[in-house]
Design an enzyme around this catalytic site. Structure first.
Site, PDB file in Angstrom:
ATOM      1  N   CYS A 121       0.867  -1.174   0.000  1.00  0.00           N
ATOM      2  CA  CYS A 121       0.000   0.000   0.000  1.00  0.00           C
ATOM      3  C   CYS A 121       0.907   1.228   0.000  1.00  0.00           C
ATOM      4  O   CYS A 121       2.111   1.124   0.173  1.00  0.00           O
ATOM      5  CB  CYS A 121      -0.865   0.009   1.249  1.00  0.00           C
ATOM      6  SG  CYS A 121      -1.729  -1.542   1.497  1.00  0.00           S
ATOM      7  N   ARG A 162       1.169   1.799  -5.935  1.00  0.00           N
ATOM      8  CA  ARG A 162       1.414   0.777  -4.913  1.00  0.00           C
ATOM      9  C   ARG A 162       0.158   0.010  -4.528  1.00  0.00           C
ATOM     10  O   ARG A 162       0.214  -0.994  -3.816  1.00  0.00           O
ATOM     11  CB  ARG A 162       2.001   1.428  -3.648  1.00  0.00           C
ATOM     12  CG  ARG A 162       3.294   2.149  -3.885  1.00  0.00           C
ATOM     13  CD  ARG A 162       3.775   2.780  -2.611  1.00  0.00           C
ATOM     14  NE  ARG A 162       4.126   1.792  -1.619  1.00  0.00           N
ATOM     15  CZ  ARG A 162       5.313   1.212  -1.518  1.00  0.00           C
ATOM     16  NH1 ARG A 162       6.266   1.554  -2.336  1.00  0.00           N
ATOM     17  NH2 ARG A 162       5.549   0.309  -0.595  1.00  0.00           N
ATOM     18  N   TRP A 191      -3.751  -1.834  -1.299  1.00  0.00           N
ATOM     19  CA  TRP A 191      -3.726  -3.037  -2.111  1.00  0.00           C
ATOM     20  C   TRP A 191      -4.069  -4.166  -1.138  1.00  0.00           C
ATOM     21  O   TRP A 191      -3.301  -4.499  -0.253  1.00  0.00           O
ATOM     22  CB  TRP A 191      -2.334  -3.252  -2.706  1.00  0.00           C
ATOM     23  CG  TRP A 191      -2.246  -4.398  -3.639  1.00  0.00           C
ATOM     24  CD1 TRP A 191      -2.651  -4.438  -4.944  1.00  0.00           C
ATOM     25  CD2 TRP A 191      -1.690  -5.696  -3.358  1.00  0.00           C
ATOM     26  NE1 TRP A 191      -2.392  -5.665  -5.480  1.00  0.00           N
ATOM     27  CE2 TRP A 191      -1.806  -6.456  -4.543  1.00  0.00           C
ATOM     28  CE3 TRP A 191      -1.119  -6.292  -2.232  1.00  0.00           C
ATOM     29  CZ2 TRP A 191      -1.370  -7.778  -4.630  1.00  0.00           C
ATOM     30  CZ3 TRP A 191      -0.682  -7.605  -2.322  1.00  0.00           C
ATOM     31  CH2 TRP A 191      -0.808  -8.336  -3.510  1.00  0.00           C
ATOM     32  N   GLU A 246      -0.914  -9.366 -17.914  1.00  0.00           N
ATOM     33  CA  GLU A 246      -1.165  -8.385 -16.848  1.00  0.00           C
ATOM     34  C   GLU A 246      -1.966  -7.190 -17.327  1.00  0.00           C
ATOM     35  O   GLU A 246      -2.714  -6.597 -16.565  1.00  0.00           O
ATOM     36  CB  GLU A 246       0.128  -7.959 -16.159  1.00  0.00           C
ATOM     37  CG  GLU A 246       1.099  -7.201 -17.013  1.00  0.00           C
ATOM     38  CD  GLU A 246       2.392  -6.869 -16.292  1.00  0.00           C
ATOM     39  OE1 GLU A 246       2.414  -6.789 -15.064  1.00  0.00           O
ATOM     40  OE2 GLU A 246       3.414  -6.694 -16.979  1.00  0.00           O
ATOM     41  N   GLU A 306       8.453 -12.414 -21.591  1.00  0.00           N
ATOM     42  CA  GLU A 306       8.083 -11.048 -21.211  1.00  0.00           C
ATOM     43  C   GLU A 306       6.870 -10.583 -22.020  1.00  0.00           C
ATOM     44  O   GLU A 306       5.958  -9.951 -21.473  1.00  0.00           O
ATOM     45  CB  GLU A 306       9.287 -10.118 -21.423  1.00  0.00           C
ATOM     46  CG  GLU A 306       9.009  -8.637 -21.290  1.00  0.00           C
ATOM     47  CD  GLU A 306       8.560  -8.189 -19.904  1.00  0.00           C
ATOM     48  OE1 GLU A 306       8.583  -8.995 -18.958  1.00  0.00           O
ATOM     49  OE2 GLU A 306       8.171  -7.012 -19.781  1.00  0.00           O
ATOM     50  N   LYS A 347       2.764  -1.887  -8.147  1.00  0.00           N
ATOM     51  CA  LYS A 347       4.081  -1.679  -8.753  1.00  0.00           C
ATOM     52  C   LYS A 347       5.208  -2.235  -7.888  1.00  0.00           C
ATOM     53  O   LYS A 347       6.167  -2.786  -8.386  1.00  0.00           O
ATOM     54  CB  LYS A 347       4.294  -0.182  -8.976  1.00  0.00           C
ATOM     55  CG  LYS A 347       5.612   0.167  -9.624  1.00  0.00           C
ATOM     56  CD  LYS A 347       5.464   0.286 -11.120  1.00  0.00           C
ATOM     57  CE  LYS A 347       6.776   0.426 -11.837  1.00  0.00           C
ATOM     58  NZ  LYS A 347       6.858  -0.490 -12.969  1.00  0.00           N
ATOM     59  N   ASN A 385       1.138  -0.196   5.882  1.00  0.00           N
ATOM     60  CA  ASN A 385       1.507  -0.904   4.657  1.00  0.00           C
ATOM     61  C   ASN A 385       2.244  -2.161   5.095  1.00  0.00           C
ATOM     62  O   ASN A 385       3.189  -2.070   5.868  1.00  0.00           O
ATOM     63  CB  ASN A 385       2.427   0.016   3.829  1.00  0.00           C
ATOM     64  CG  ASN A 385       3.149  -0.723   2.711  1.00  0.00           C
ATOM     65  OD1 ASN A 385       2.616  -1.674   2.148  1.00  0.00           O
ATOM     66  ND2 ASN A 385       4.344  -0.274   2.389  1.00  0.00           N
ATOM     67  N   GLY A 386       1.801  -3.343   4.621  1.00  0.00           N
ATOM     68  CA  GLY A 386       2.489  -4.578   4.988  1.00  0.00           C
ATOM     69  C   GLY A 386       1.523  -5.651   5.448  1.00  0.00           C
ATOM     70  O   GLY A 386       0.305  -5.531   5.258  1.00  0.00           O
ATOM     71  N   HIS A 399       6.843 -30.407 -27.886  1.00  0.00           N
ATOM     72  CA  HIS A 399       6.710 -31.349 -26.763  1.00  0.00           C
ATOM     73  C   HIS A 399       5.421 -31.116 -25.983  1.00  0.00           C
ATOM     74  O   HIS A 399       5.313 -31.523 -24.830  1.00  0.00           O
ATOM     75  CB  HIS A 399       7.936 -31.225 -25.841  1.00  0.00           C
ATOM     76  CG  HIS A 399       9.206 -31.560 -26.536  1.00  0.00           C
ATOM     77  ND1 HIS A 399       9.539 -32.845 -26.909  1.00  0.00           N
ATOM     78  CD2 HIS A 399      10.211 -30.765 -26.992  1.00  0.00           C
ATOM     79  CE1 HIS A 399      10.708 -32.836 -27.536  1.00  0.00           C
ATOM     80  NE2 HIS A 399      11.128 -31.585 -27.604  1.00  0.00           N
ATOM     81  N   LYS A 437       3.364  -9.353 -20.306  1.00  0.00           N
ATOM     82  CA  LYS A 437       2.760  -8.028 -20.553  1.00  0.00           C
ATOM     83  C   LYS A 437       1.301  -8.190 -20.963  1.00  0.00           C
ATOM     84  O   LYS A 437       0.430  -7.466 -20.508  1.00  0.00           O
ATOM     85  CB  LYS A 437       3.495  -7.255 -21.661  1.00  0.00           C
ATOM     86  CG  LYS A 437       4.845  -6.723 -21.302  1.00  0.00           C
ATOM     87  CD  LYS A 437       4.828  -5.441 -20.490  1.00  0.00           C
ATOM     88  CE  LYS A 437       5.031  -5.690 -19.032  1.00  0.00           C
ATOM     89  NZ  LYS A 437       6.302  -5.935 -18.493  1.00  0.00           N
TER      90      LYS A 437
HETATM   91  C1  F6R Z   1       5.674  -6.730 -14.718  1.00  0.00           C
HETATM   92  C2  F6R Z   1       6.194  -6.131 -13.511  1.00  0.00           C
HETATM   93  C3  F6R Z   1       6.536  -7.023 -12.372  1.00  0.00           C
HETATM   94  C4  F6R Z   1       7.869  -6.579 -11.737  1.00  0.00           C
HETATM   95  C5  F6R Z   1       8.161  -7.415 -10.485  1.00  0.00           C
HETATM   96  C6  F6R Z   1       9.502  -7.077  -9.893  1.00  0.00           C
HETATM   97  O1  F6R Z   1       5.375  -5.773 -15.681  1.00  0.00           O
HETATM   98  O2  F6R Z   1       6.325  -4.941 -13.407  1.00  0.00           O
HETATM   99  O3  F6R Z   1       6.589  -8.349 -12.764  1.00  0.00           O
HETATM  100  O4  F6R Z   1       8.869  -6.727 -12.686  1.00  0.00           O
HETATM  101  O5  F6R Z   1       7.154  -7.199  -9.543  1.00  0.00           O
HETATM  102  O6  F6R Z   1       9.575  -5.746  -9.512  1.00  0.00           O
HETATM  103  P1  F6R Z   1      10.946  -5.052  -9.177  1.00  0.00           P
HETATM  104  O7  F6R Z   1      11.739  -4.992 -10.439  1.00  0.00           O
HETATM  105  O8  F6R Z   1      10.578  -3.692  -8.673  1.00  0.00           O
HETATM  106  O9  F6R Z   1      11.637  -5.886  -8.148  1.00  0.00           O
END
Ligand code: F6R
Length: 618
Positions: free
Chosen positions: A2, A27, A74, A498, A491, A613, A98-99, A514, A495
């Site tokens: 959060c 967050r 969150w 998500e 990747e 994030k 937060n936590g 396979h 993308k």
């Molecule tokens: C995907 C994304 C997440 C972060 C992951 C690690 O688009 O943003 O998968 O890559 O949560 O985050 P960091 O790099 O901040 O440790």
């Protein structure tokens, strides 16, 4: 996960809190609230959903006080609802958290046995009860917090206020980040400096178990064992403009477009322009550049490298494995931090643990770092956020230099990390005489050409804007790549999942036969990343297999390639580059594809559902 903020000062408190929460929304964004002092009470205003709901409730409200706290959530314990939203108010105490409190069940049982009335499903409210009990026994807020800290197990950063001391806030943390901002006649506390950088760039980072007492515009910091301490004030070099959308519809779009610039930034300090050699600038914990001889001597001892990260940063790590093993011939293992930290790994002597994290706060990555450190490993970090927890705890520090990344889906942090990993691998390769100086020059030149080549690839923006209209009706998406393009395939799939909430899978192209080949029919989009490199011919055979089964193929290849064009429904050409940089060019169209699919579906690109994030909980 959060975002929290606290403020004392002469500005309009509700505006400072709300603006700060806007910056912290990445967050968490399922509910939000504030508690602001107003005529002998703290008035709590909360709303379920995104911050605009809170805004509607705050509009027209006036508060007489100079102090307040705010939170954007969150959800972990308890569904997103107004009752579960913060701040929580119990008796005289208002609190944001937060936590995750791991022993919340135990605390709850004790509180309920003692007659406490719990109104939410959160672990956070319980902390407010604990503090309130102490205050009712006559303790001041600081003493009350000191009394309850030993009862909390888990991760937290908390700001608490009390009606008895209407000019005071107590902030304390264990795990998630917390920063104190020192303005002129005003003081802030927040989860992230982004929330306060518009007001001040003078900050103090709190360490675990430290407690800050903010009283008016004064503050006192106490160590874990209760003694007052002096801490360094950092001046941050973060521009408020970098946090604005600058005319783009979404932060993600802006960040995709920023990639050529920030990739150039990422390599700037590490290349000697006269000799075209990589002169790696690694910082130590005191912000000093490690002397070239010392770095060389230290890294010469390294016999094994572990790369540990999560999500997109993990895919960057996988890509790094291809680079380092190829260029420097050092064995590399790449692991999800959430696995590494619990599987009791063997970390032999002379291992280097490379942790990658945009935020520098990801809980699993941080815990892996600490675990590896305890086992005696040297830690090298690649972070974007300067002075984040991971950055502060690493022995060697490299930076993404991607500027602030706000879009929850990571884009520019990935390509800048991939750039830094190239520099690192070239550096290791030349110091181990695996790369000669001509090869080094060639690699450096191709890196220097990369930003302008990336600019060309951005032209696929309009292609996907259009293609998204039909692509969104497909049943599923398979992304295929081989070698260093395999992480790109994963990747691309991440993308899409998500952002567009569509099922997508990234696969090593050679593995398709396979199993996953059974999925392929004309309702399946297959994205094949096949630039010209040593495995191109092999990938081509895999693509033939897909075509024979009717898959809707989108192929990415190098320049004009009639063969690939004829085999696919859509052919996307990337400029000619070296094998190691093709993945950086190939990932950009995949970012644009996910972006446009999500936007076309009317989804919230910058804040996809269920995500945050910075994942500061396990
Ligand atoms: C995907 C994304 C997440 C972060 C992951 C690690 O688009 O943003 O998968 O890559 O949560 O985050 P960091 O790099 O901040 O440790």
């Amino acid at each position: 996960m959060c975002g929290i903020i606290g403020y004392y000062g002469n500005k309009v408190v509700k505006d400072v809190l709300f603006d700060g929460l806007k910056k912290l929304e990445y967050r968490g964004y399922d509910s939000a609230g504030v508690a602001i002092y107003d005529k002998d009470q703290y008035r709590v205003i909360r709303a379920r959903g995104k911050l605009n709901h809170l805004k509607e409730r705050l509009d027209g409200e006036n508060f007489s006080g100079k102090i307040g706290i705010g939170h954007t959530r969150w959800a972990t314990h308890g569904i997103p609802s107004e009752t579960n939203a913060h701040p929580h108010q119990v008796g005289k105490i208002s609190l944001v958290h937060n936590g995750i409190i791991e022993n919340y069940q135990e605390i709850k049982e004790t509180l309920v046995r003692g007659g406490a009335k719990i109104s939410s499903e959160t672990d956070s409210e319980l902390i407010a009860h604990l503090i309130s009990q102490e205050v009712e026994q006559g303790h001041d807020l600081k003493k009350a917090v000191d009394q309850i800290i030993p009862k909390l197990e888990g991760a937290y950063s908390i700001v608490a206020t009390s009606l008895d001391e209407p000019d005071t806030m107590i902030a304390f943390k264990n795990g998630p980040p917390m920063v104190l901002g020192l303005g002129k006649e005003e003081i802030f506390v927040a989860s992230d400096a982004q929330a306060i950088i518009h007001h001040t760039n003078k900050v103090i980072f709190l360490e675990d178990l430290e407690v800050v007492k903010i009283q008016g515009t004064n503050y006192e910091i106490f160590s874990a064992n209760g003694f007052p301490i002096e801490k360094n004030i950092h001046t941050l070099n973060m521009s408020p403009e970098a946090i604005e959308k600058q005319g783009y519809k979404h932060f993600m779009k802006k960040e995709i477009y920023e990639q050529p610039r920030v990739v150039a930034n990422a390599m700037r300090d590490h290349i000697d322009l006269e000799t075209l050699k990589v002169a790696l600038e690694v910082l130590n914990s005191e912000d000093q550049i490690i002397a070239a001889e010392d770095l060389k001597e230290d890294l010469a001892k390294v016999q094994r490298i572990f790369i540990v990260a999560c999500g997109t940063s993990y895919y960057a790590g996988l890509y790094g494995e291809y680079l380092i093993e190829n260029m420097a011939r050092i064995p590399v293992e790449v692991e999800f931090a959430s696995e590494f930290r619990y599987r009791h790994p063997v970390i032999p002597e002379n291992s280097l643990v490379l942790v990658i994290s945009q935020s520098g706060e990801t809980a699993d990555t941080l815990a892996s770092l600490r675990m590896a450190k305890e086992q005696g490993a040297k830690i090298l970090s690649i972070c974007n956020v300067d002075k984040s927890s991971i950055d502060r705890e690493a022995y060697y520090r490299l930076f993404m230099r991607a500027d602030v990344e706000i879009g929850v889906a990571s884009t520019k942090a990935l390509t800048t990390t991939m750039t830094v990993l190239n520099l690192f691998a070239i550096y290791l390769g030349t110091s181990r005489e695996q790369i000669n100086s001509e090869q080094e020059k060639h690699l450096v030149r191709s890196l220097q050409a990369l930003p302008s080549e990336m600019e060309k690839v951005l032209a696929y923006d309009s292609f996907f804007e259009d293609a998204a209209k039909s692509l969104k009706d497909f049943r599923g998406f398979l992304y295929l790549g081989r070698g260093a393009n395999y992480p790109v395939a994963m990747e691309g799939a991440l993308k899409l999942k998500e952002l567009a909430y569509m099922h997508a899978e990234g696969y090593a192209a050679g593995e398709m036969k396979h199993g996953p080949i059974a999925l392929i029919d004309d309702r399946m989009v297959v994205v094949v990343v096949a630039p010209s490199d040593s495995v191109y011919e092999k990938t081509l055979s895999n693509l033939e297999e897909v075509r024979a089964r009717g898959g809707h193929i989108i192929a990415i290849g190098t320049e004009k390639n009639e063969k690939l064009k004829n085999l696919s429904k859509h052919y996307l050409a990337i400029p000619k580059s070296t094998w190691n940089l093709n993945p950086i060019l190939s990932v950009i169209p995949l970012q644009l594809m996910a972006y446009h699919l999500a936007d076309n579906l009317g989804l919230d690109v910058d804040q996809p559902r269920n995500l945050a994030k910075s994942v500061t909980v396990e």
